[in-house]
Scaffold this active site. Structure first.
Site, PDB file in Angstrom:
ATOM      1  N   GLY A 184       0.883  -1.187   0.011  1.00 17.02           N
ATOM      2  CA  GLY A 184       0.119   0.032   0.059  1.00 17.02           C
ATOM      3  C   GLY A 184       0.700   1.229   0.161  1.00 17.02           C
ATOM      4  CB  CYS A 209      10.600  -0.999  -9.982  1.00 15.70           C
ATOM      5  SG  CYS A 209       9.804  -2.658  -9.227  1.00 15.70           S
TER       6      CYS A 209
END
Length: 392
Positions: free
Chosen positions: A213, A334
């Site tokens: 989160g 990423c």
């Protein structure tokens, strides 16, 4: 511990890290913690010195070394003082044999280096991928303002509006400011990925691969808790960390959804074609985060990358079902590999006629395909690819 004993300890740890990389076992930081938990006699200076040796060796070796000793020999090859510690002393490593060969230095295993080169990663960017990462913080706008926040250690304001950087390692999670929810640990590049979403108050926003989160909390802060944010993921353990983090941050999350892999739309059906924005921070190789996890490049295989690309296509297709007409789908990985960035966008557009892709308008990054790429060398961030997809 003597200096030679520290070298031997590093060799033993490298053996464990190499074995874990090949068997997909525990990550290096967990192995190091477990090693010293069983060796209480090692002081803080010993632990720090051994850890430094281990990570220097991991960063140096491109191919997976045959052993921890070979990895440490590669490091000793360029450090005469270290080589002298192979002296056969008690608790130290045996002397270096005339026929012993060190591990191979390099960016990554050969097949992976070739794919990075084909993705436009040159020697300068590759070298920056293996440097030590700084510690970045995000000031939580729900509770604090960056310009008014005093921290226990000096922090440099960065270009992202809520970002601060600590050059030295610090136990941030022990700080009162962290426990009070004023700050979160979040890479500068990750903060820019949240900026790319351009979330606004009053919107319905789905964070489709929310994990623990970090980006969900940033989106709540960006909208002043005035948005319906749905955090979804298939990983129960990671998603379970969101509730206590949100409570500490004072963040309002409308719903947290645990998804069943392959049947995700059963839980997401209420938001089909209704979301203003969907963030797909897709599972990926993590090649942009090697500064933090350098041994992870030893874990990758061509087959794994193929499976990750298929998973990225899958979550993008789910995201496309959630976006309302005219809404926005933000794709993030990423990774610096084109197979996890530009190629996934091209494949998506081929599957979804009527959609278009653009790069976000940000003061960081460089164009790559139809998106934007951030790198440690150019931007001082982890490596990221991001693209904005819009339906007609």
């Amino acid at each position: 511990m003597t200096p030679a004993a520290r070298v031997q300890a590093a060799i033993e740890l490298l053996d464990a890290i190499i074995e874990a990389a090949q068997s997909k076992g525990a990550p290096a930081d967990r192995l190091i913690a477990a090693y010293f938990k069983q060796r209480r006699y090692a002081g803080s200076k010993d632990r720090r010195a051994v850890r430094e040796l281990v990570y220097r060796a991991v960063r140096l070796c491109g191919e997976v070394p045959a052993s921890g000793r070979e990895a440490m020999l590669a490091l000793a090859q360029e450090d005469a003082q270290l080589a002298a510690l192979f002296d056969g002393s008690r608790h130290g490593p045996a002397p270096i044999g005339a026929d012993e060969q060190p591990a191979t230095a390099g960016l990554a295993p050969q097949w992976l280096s070739e794919r990075l080169a084909a993705s436009g990663i040159d020697a300068r960017v590759g070298a920056a991928l293996l440097e030590r990462a700084p510690l970045d913080l995000r000031v939580n706008a729900l509770k604090a303002r960056r310009e008014a926040l005093a921290l226990p250690e000096p922090a440099e304001p960065l270009l992202a509006p809520h970002a601060l950087r600590l050059e030295a390692a610090a136990n941030v999670e022990a700080w009162p400011e962290y426990r009070a929810g004023f700050i979160e640990i979040q890479d500068h590049g990750s903060q820019w990925m949240c900026e790319a979403v351009a979330a606004e108050a009053g919107e319905t926003i789905v964070d489709l691969c929310a994990g623990a989160g970090g980006k969900t909390l940033a989106l709540a802060a960006a909208t002043g808790n005035d948005a319906e944010i749905i955090a979804a993921d298939t990983d129960k353990r990671r998603l379970g960390n969101l509730a206590p983090r949100a409570e500490r941050a004072g963040a309002r999350i409308a719903q947290t959804l645990l998804l069943d892999p392959g049947r995700e739309m059963e839980a997401l059906r209420p938001w089909e074609a209704k979301a203003d924005r969907v963030l797909v921070d897709a599972p990926c190789s993590g090649s942009g985060t090697w500064r933090r996890n350098p041994e992870s490049r030893w874990r990758l295989t061509p087959a794994m990358l193929g499976r990750l690309a298929a998973l990225q296509d899958h979550v993008l297709d789910i995201g496309a079902q959630l976006v309302r007409p005219g809404g926005t789908l933000v794709f993030v990985t990423c990774s610096l590999l084109d197979s996890e960035g530009p190629q996934r966008i091209d494949a998506f557009l081929a599957r979804h006629p009527g959609w278009r892709a653009t790069a976000p308008d940000m003061p960081v990054g460089r164009p790559r395909g139809k998106g934007l790429r951030l790198t440690p060398y150019h931007d001082g961030t982890d490596g990221f690819f991001v693209a904005i997809l819009r339906s007609s």
